[in-house]
Design a protein around this motif. Structure first.
Motif, PDB file in Angstrom:
ATOM      1  N   PHE A 121      49.625  36.292  89.302  1.00 27.47           N
ATOM      2  CA  PHE A 121      50.938  35.306  89.367  1.00 27.47           C
ATOM      3  C   PHE A 121      51.597  35.710  90.577  1.00 27.47           C
ATOM      4  O   PHE A 121      51.966  37.173  90.608  1.00 27.47           O
ATOM      5  N   TYR A 173      50.630  38.337  78.434  1.00 29.24           N
ATOM      6  CA  TYR A 173      51.246  38.389  79.428  1.00 29.24           C
ATOM      7  C   TYR A 173      52.737  38.791  79.188  1.00 29.24           C
ATOM      8  O   TYR A 173      53.339  38.499  78.204  1.00 29.24           O
ATOM      9  N   LEU A 194      46.388  27.723  91.651  1.00 29.02           N
ATOM     10  CA  LEU A 194      46.836  27.104  90.564  1.00 29.02           C
ATOM     11  C   LEU A 194      48.356  27.163  90.741  1.00 29.02           C
ATOM     12  O   LEU A 194      48.989  28.047  90.966  1.00 29.02           O
ATOM     13  N   ASP A 240      39.343  32.455  95.381  1.00 27.37           N
ATOM     14  CA  ASP A 240      38.814  31.127  95.490  1.00 27.37           C
ATOM     15  C   ASP A 240      39.226  29.995  94.679  1.00 27.37           C
ATOM     16  O   ASP A 240      38.841  28.879  94.788  1.00 27.37           O
ATOM     17  N   TYR A 241      40.291  29.993  93.757  1.00 28.45           N
ATOM     18  CA  TYR A 241      41.057  29.052  93.118  1.00 28.45           C
ATOM     19  C   TYR A 241      42.354  29.573  92.779  1.00 28.45           C
ATOM     20  O   TYR A 241      42.975  30.546  92.442  1.00 28.45           O
ATOM     21  N   HIS A 268      36.699  31.758  81.285  1.00 26.44           N
ATOM     22  CA  HIS A 268      37.036  32.908  82.128  1.00 26.44           C
ATOM     23  C   HIS A 268      37.627  32.437  83.372  1.00 26.44           C
ATOM     24  O   HIS A 268      38.565  32.839  83.994  1.00 26.44           O
ATOM     25  N   ARG A 269      36.667  31.635  83.972  1.00 25.37           N
ATOM     26  CA  ARG A 269      37.133  31.197  85.390  1.00 25.37           C
ATOM     27  C   ARG A 269      38.134  29.900  85.333  1.00 25.37           C
ATOM     28  O   ARG A 269      37.395  28.814  85.116  1.00 25.37           O
ATOM     29  N   TYR A 295      45.444  27.923  82.137  1.00 28.07           N
ATOM     30  CA  TYR A 295      45.763  28.497  80.677  1.00 28.07           C
ATOM     31  C   TYR A 295      46.821  27.558  80.001  1.00 28.07           C
ATOM     32  O   TYR A 295      47.367  26.706  80.754  1.00 28.07           O
ATOM     33  N   ASN A 299      39.347  41.345  89.085  1.00 31.52           N
ATOM     34  CA  ASN A 299      40.147  41.427  87.828  1.00 31.52           C
ATOM     35  C   ASN A 299      39.191  40.304  86.878  1.00 31.52           C
ATOM     36  O   ASN A 299      40.044  39.912  86.007  1.00 31.52           O
ATOM     37  N   ALA A 300      37.778  40.281  87.053  1.00 35.92           N
ATOM     38  CA  ALA A 300      36.881  39.548  86.156  1.00 35.92           C
ATOM     39  C   ALA A 300      37.605  38.119  86.112  1.00 35.92           C
ATOM     40  O   ALA A 300      37.262  37.264  85.032  1.00 35.92           O
ATOM     41  N   GLY A 301      37.949  37.549  87.269  1.00 33.05           N
ATOM     42  CA  GLY A 301      38.420  36.105  87.171  1.00 33.05           C
ATOM     43  C   GLY A 301      39.798  35.899  86.516  1.00 33.05           C
ATOM     44  O   GLY A 301      40.348  34.842  86.584  1.00 33.05           O
ATOM     45  N   LYS A 302      40.491  36.821  86.137  1.00 37.27           N
ATOM     46  CA  LYS A 302      41.791  36.345  85.516  1.00 37.27           C
ATOM     47  C   LYS A 302      42.973  36.056  86.579  1.00 37.27           C
ATOM     48  O   LYS A 302      42.685  36.636  87.888  1.00 37.27           O
ATOM     49  N   SER A 303      43.769  35.352  86.278  1.00 37.77           N
ATOM     50  CA  SER A 303      44.734  35.045  87.303  1.00 37.77           C
ATOM     51  C   SER A 303      45.862  35.940  87.668  1.00 37.77           C
ATOM     52  O   SER A 303      46.184  36.833  86.746  1.00 37.77           O
ATOM     53  N   SER A 324      45.783  22.360  90.522  1.00 39.11           N
ATOM     54  CA  SER A 324      45.028  23.467  91.269  1.00 39.11           C
ATOM     55  C   SER A 324      44.200  23.150  92.401  1.00 39.11           C
ATOM     56  O   SER A 324      44.068  21.804  92.815  1.00 39.11           O
ATOM     57  N   SER A 362      42.853  33.148  91.488  1.00 37.50           N
ATOM     58  CA  SER A 362      41.982  33.925  90.667  1.00 37.50           C
ATOM     59  C   SER A 362      40.654  33.924  91.445  1.00 37.50           C
ATOM     60  O   SER A 362      40.426  33.120  92.433  1.00 37.50           O
ATOM     61  N   ALA A 363      39.825  34.919  91.208  1.00 38.99           N
ATOM     62  CA  ALA A 363      38.588  34.854  91.824  1.00 38.99           C
ATOM     63  C   ALA A 363      37.562  35.870  90.873  1.00 38.99           C
ATOM     64  O   ALA A 363      37.765  36.586  90.004  1.00 38.99           O
ATOM     65  N   ALA A 364      36.304  35.381  90.813  1.00 39.92           N
ATOM     66  CA  ALA A 364      35.228  35.820  89.993  1.00 39.92           C
ATOM     67  C   ALA A 364      35.239  37.379  90.236  1.00 39.92           C
ATOM     68  O   ALA A 364      35.027  37.998  89.169  1.00 39.92           O
TER      69      ALA A 364
END
Lengths: 115, 114
Positions: free
Chosen positions: B104, A35, B34, B31-32, A97-98, A104, B98-102, B49, B93-95
């Motif tokens: 910000f 990042y 943090l 759906d998540y 990944h989830r 992280y 962006n493939a579940g990546k957070s 979270s 994040s969401a499945a």
């Protein structure tokens, strides 16, 4: 237990120079991320990796390259540095990944200035 | 288009009082959620979270509330301590995004005065 280690902590580059930001984790995490954080802004994803040999672009990949030859290491390469790449760079890892409830694990960052 | 927004760049509270940090999101697929805390010259650290199937999650002095209909979450710190002074980032994040990546937000700087 070192977690995620980034080197160097600070670097000044001249326009057009190249450098590699190093990132190593000792938690056996498959997923690793780079990042950047610009002043007053949130974190923007540059590149990520889901395991050794597999990498993919994030939101802001232009001007950067990555490789992932081992589970532990995920270096970020800057080619032809530009002033727009002045930022703080964070490497992160996670075991899934989830991220869900675990988040992280971040390194302490590399502050890069391009002049 | 910023999908996660923290509209207050800064917040100042007195020691012992409650700190409330807010975060809004635009994508209902998240759906998540943090919260991370960041001290100067350090990387962010995961704080707490919440899953979208819950509306509240507590961990000691920290509680996160989620209002899905309003697409809003908040972090409550009670009581606030000077050591809580830091930048707080909201992430989502969401499945299927962006493939579940957070993703910000831009962060809120909390200052707790003794």
């Amino acid at each position: 237990n070192a977690g995620v280690t980034q080197t160097p902590k600070f670097r000044i580059l001249k326009i057009g120079q190249s450098m590699t930001l190093q990132c190593t984790q000792d938690m056996n995490h498959n997923y690793m991320y780079w990042y950047r954080q610009d002043p007053g802004m949130g974190l923007k994803l540059i590149y990520y990796s889901v395991g050794a040999g597999i990498t993919d672009k994030g939101e802001v990949p232009n001007g950067y390259n990555v490789s992932r030859s081992t589970t532990e290491d995920f270096p970020l390469r800057l080619e032809l540095a530009a002033p727009s790449q002045t930022s703080v760079y964070f490497c992160a890892s996670s075991y899934t990944h989830r991220v869900g409830g675990h988040g992280y694990t971040f390194g302490s960052g590399t502050r890069l200035t391009v002049v | 288009d910023q999908q996660v927004k923290q509209n207050s760049p800064s917040l100042s509270v007195q020691e012992g009082r409650i700190s409330i940090l807010n975060c809004d999101y635009t994508n209902s697929m998240f759906d998540y959620f943090l919260w991370y805390k960041k001290y100067p010259a350090e990387g962010p650290t995961f704080l707490i979270s919440i899953s979208s199937i819950k509306d509240k999650n507590e961990d000691g002095r920290f509680t996160v509330f989620l209002n899905k209909s309003a697409k809003h979450l908040s972090l409550h710190i009670v009581p606030s301590q000077p050591g809580d002074s830091a930048v707080y980032f909201c992430a989502a994040s969401a499945a299927w995004i962006n493939a579940g990546k957070s993703t910000f937000g831009d962060g809120t700087t909390l200052t707790v005065k003794p």
